[in-house]
Structures are given as structure tokens and as C-alpha cells.
Design a protein around this motif. Structure first.
Motif, PDB file in Angstrom:
ATOM      1  N   TYR A  23      42.613  38.801  31.295  1.00  0.00           N
ATOM      2  CA  TYR A  23      41.869  40.059  31.135  1.00  0.00           C
ATOM      3  C   TYR A  23      41.459  40.552  32.522  1.00  0.00           C
ATOM      4  O   TYR A  23      41.177  39.750  33.406  1.00  0.00           O
ATOM      5  N   GLU A  24      41.399  41.870  32.657  1.00  0.00           N
ATOM      6  CA  GLU A  24      40.921  42.446  33.925  1.00  0.00           C
ATOM      7  C   GLU A  24      40.280  43.793  33.667  1.00  0.00           C
ATOM      8  O   GLU A  24      40.771  44.586  32.860  1.00  0.00           O
ATOM      9  N   ASP A  25      39.163  44.054  34.316  1.00  0.00           N
ATOM     10  CA  ASP A  25      38.621  45.417  34.381  1.00  0.00           C
ATOM     11  C   ASP A  25      38.013  45.605  35.774  1.00  0.00           C
ATOM     12  O   ASP A  25      38.260  44.787  36.668  1.00  0.00           O
ATOM     13  N   ASP A  26      37.235  46.653  35.958  1.00  0.00           N
ATOM     14  CA  ASP A  26      36.725  46.966  37.297  1.00  0.00           C
ATOM     15  C   ASP A  26      35.844  45.859  37.868  1.00  0.00           C
ATOM     16  O   ASP A  26      35.804  45.656  39.079  1.00  0.00           O
ATOM     17  N   GLU A  27      35.135  45.187  36.981  1.00  0.00           N
ATOM     18  CA  GLU A  27      34.099  44.244  37.429  1.00  0.00           C
ATOM     19  C   GLU A  27      34.457  42.788  37.261  1.00  0.00           C
ATOM     20  O   GLU A  27      33.822  41.924  37.875  1.00  0.00           O
ATOM     21  N   MET A  28      35.411  42.484  36.375  1.00  0.00           N
ATOM     22  CA  MET A  28      35.668  41.064  36.079  1.00  0.00           C
ATOM     23  C   MET A  28      37.141  40.782  35.876  1.00  0.00           C
ATOM     24  O   MET A  28      37.948  41.678  35.629  1.00  0.00           O
ATOM     25  N   LEU A  29      37.441  39.492  36.011  1.00  0.00           N
ATOM     26  CA  LEU A  29      38.826  39.027  35.862  1.00  0.00           C
ATOM     27  C   LEU A  29      38.778  37.711  35.077  1.00  0.00           C
ATOM     28  O   LEU A  29      37.866  36.908  35.266  1.00  0.00           O
ATOM     29  N   ALA A  30      39.763  37.517  34.210  1.00  0.00           N
ATOM     30  CA  ALA A  30      39.905  36.223  33.527  1.00  0.00           C
ATOM     31  C   ALA A  30      41.340  35.761  33.722  1.00  0.00           C
ATOM     32  O   ALA A  30      42.281  36.557  33.618  1.00  0.00           O
ATOM     33  N   PHE A  31      41.500  34.470  34.025  1.00  0.00           N
ATOM     34  CA  PHE A  31      42.831  33.918  34.283  1.00  0.00           C
ATOM     35  C   PHE A  31      42.859  32.453  33.881  1.00  0.00           C
ATOM     36  O   PHE A  31      41.824  31.780  33.853  1.00  0.00           O
ATOM     37  N   HIS A  32      44.064  31.951  33.587  1.00  0.00           N
ATOM     38  CA  HIS A  32      44.209  30.570  33.145  1.00  0.00           C
ATOM     39  C   HIS A  32      43.852  29.594  34.260  1.00  0.00           C
ATOM     40  O   HIS A  32      44.229  29.801  35.422  1.00  0.00           O
ATOM     41  N   ASP A  33      43.148  28.513  33.875  1.00  0.00           N
ATOM     42  CA  ASP A  33      42.848  27.453  34.833  1.00  0.00           C
ATOM     43  C   ASP A  33      44.153  26.743  35.211  1.00  0.00           C
ATOM     44  O   ASP A  33      44.998  26.477  34.347  1.00  0.00           O
ATOM     45  N   ILE A  34      44.297  26.438  36.470  1.00  0.00           N
ATOM     46  CA  ILE A  34      45.536  25.831  36.976  1.00  0.00           C
ATOM     47  C   ILE A  34      45.675  24.369  36.511  1.00  0.00           C
ATOM     48  O   ILE A  34      46.792  23.834  36.475  1.00  0.00           O
ATOM     49  N   ALA A  35      44.572  23.743  36.169  1.00  0.00           N
ATOM     50  CA  ALA A  35      44.589  22.342  35.712  1.00  0.00           C
ATOM     51  C   ALA A  35      43.799  22.234  34.410  1.00  0.00           C
ATOM     52  O   ALA A  35      42.668  21.739  34.390  1.00  0.00           O
ATOM     53  N   PRO A  36      44.379  22.722  33.314  1.00  0.00           N
ATOM     54  CA  PRO A  36      43.608  22.838  32.063  1.00  0.00           C
ATOM     55  C   PRO A  36      43.170  21.491  31.480  1.00  0.00           C
ATOM     56  O   PRO A  36      43.910  20.517  31.534  1.00  0.00           O
ATOM     57  N   TRP A  37      41.955  21.471  30.926  1.00  0.00           N
ATOM     58  CA  TRP A  37      41.434  20.291  30.237  1.00  0.00           C
ATOM     59  C   TRP A  37      41.739  20.358  28.748  1.00  0.00           C
ATOM     60  O   TRP A  37      41.606  19.362  28.043  1.00  0.00           O
ATOM     61  N   ALA A  38      42.008  21.541  28.263  1.00  0.00           N
ATOM     62  CA  ALA A  38      42.112  21.789  26.825  1.00  0.00           C
ATOM     63  C   ALA A  38      43.316  22.694  26.591  1.00  0.00           C
ATOM     64  O   ALA A  38      43.795  23.351  27.525  1.00  0.00           O
ATOM     65  N   PRO A  39      43.836  22.745  25.349  1.00  0.00           N
ATOM     66  CA  PRO A  39      44.995  23.600  25.075  1.00  0.00           C
ATOM     67  C   PRO A  39      44.775  25.059  25.507  1.00  0.00           C
ATOM     68  O   PRO A  39      45.699  25.727  25.961  1.00  0.00           O
ATOM     69  N   VAL A  40      43.552  25.557  25.319  1.00  0.00           N
ATOM     70  CA  VAL A  40      43.166  26.872  25.866  1.00  0.00           C
ATOM     71  C   VAL A  40      42.134  26.598  26.953  1.00  0.00           C
ATOM     72  O   VAL A  40      41.139  25.911  26.700  1.00  0.00           O
ATOM     73  N   HIS A  41      42.376  27.056  28.156  1.00  0.00           N
ATOM     74  CA  HIS A  41      41.401  26.876  29.235  1.00  0.00           C
ATOM     75  C   HIS A  41      41.604  27.981  30.265  1.00  0.00           C
ATOM     76  O   HIS A  41      42.571  27.986  31.004  1.00  0.00           O
TER      77      HIS A  41
END
Ligand code: AMP
Length: 119
Positions: A23-41
Motif C-alpha cells: 500500500y502507498e499514499d502521500d503519508e505512508m507506505l506498506a511493504f513485505h518484510d524481507i525476512a517474514p516470521w509468518a505467512p503474512v508479514h
């Protein structure tokens, strides 16, 4: 400081280091963790360089509120099953004793079937 040229997450915001965006907007960004602990991280970060929650001010309340209210939607989008059978975990490490390794505020969002690698 709104940008730290030595910060790895500021470099991700700038596109100088690649990331798998959620996800991305003007104020924030979300991206996958490079070393995931869980199936979704994935990680949610403010684009502005805020080192940790310790530096937040009242002016950041709306931004933090937006991040927290968006997290459940993004968790579902990324494959977490709905609450209560599914759900997700939020984690925000702050400072050395808080286990923080990257000093750009980030919220971990983790979920998916167990067992997980950690947590
Ligand atoms: P923390 O201990 O809360 O500071 O966690 C930092 C997180 O950032 C760890 O889970 C790392 O796997 C993750 N991380 C570090 N570098 C990257 C990167 N280039 N892209 C995605 N995640 C990263």
C-alpha cells in the motif's frame, strides 16, 4: 528530520532500495518484510523519517490513527482470514531494549496459519 539519507526505510520510500509494496499514499507506505516470521508479514511506515514512537507528537495522532485503522484492511488484502478465526498481530518495537533494529518507525503486521517462525 523528515528524511535520513542513511536510513534503509527512507531509501525504500525513495525507491533507492526495492520493496514489495502492499500500500502507498502521500503519508505512508506498506511493504513485505524481507525476512517474514509468518505467512503474512508486512511493515507499515510513515514516509517521513520518525525514528520510533518515542518521537511522536500530538501532530502525528491522525497519521498513527490512519495506520492503525488501515492495518486490518491490508491484513485481509494480503491473505489473513477474517477475525475471529483468522486475525493478525501488530508489533511495534521501540529502542534497543524494545528490540528495534531499524530506526524508522514501523508497525509489523503478521498473520496467516500457524505455526509461525517466531512470535
Ligand atoms: P525491527 O526489529 O522491528 O526494527 O524490525 C525490522 C524489520 O525490518 C525486520 O523484520 C527486517 O526483516 C525488516 N527489514 C530490514 N530490511 C528490510 C528491507 N530492505 N525490506 C523489507 N524489510 C526489511
Amino acid at each position: 528530520m523528515s528524511h535520513d539519507p542513511h536510513c534503509i526505510f527512507c531509501k525504500i520510500v525513495e525507491g533507492k532500495i526495492p520493496s514489495r509494496k502492499v500500500y502507498e499514499d502521500d503519508e505512508m507506505l506498506a511493504f513485505h518484510d524481507i525476512a517474514p516470521w509468518a505467512p503474512v508479514h508486512f511493515l507499515m511506515i510513515p514516509k517521513r523519517h520518525i525514528p520510533s514512537m518515542a518521537q511522536l507528537t500530538a501532530d502525528d495522532a491522525a497519521l498513527m490513527g490512519r495506520m492503525l485503522t488501515l492495518a486490518p484492511q491490508l491484513a485481509l488484502q494480503e491473505g489473513c482470514k477474517p477475525y475471529p478465526e483468522g486475525g493478525f498481530r501488530l508489533l511495534c518495537n521501540n529502542g534497543q531494549e524494545g528490540g528495534q533494529e531499524v530506526h524508522h518507525l514501523h508497525i509489523h503486521v503478521m498473520g496467516g496459519p500457524r505455526p509461525w517462525l517466531k512470535g
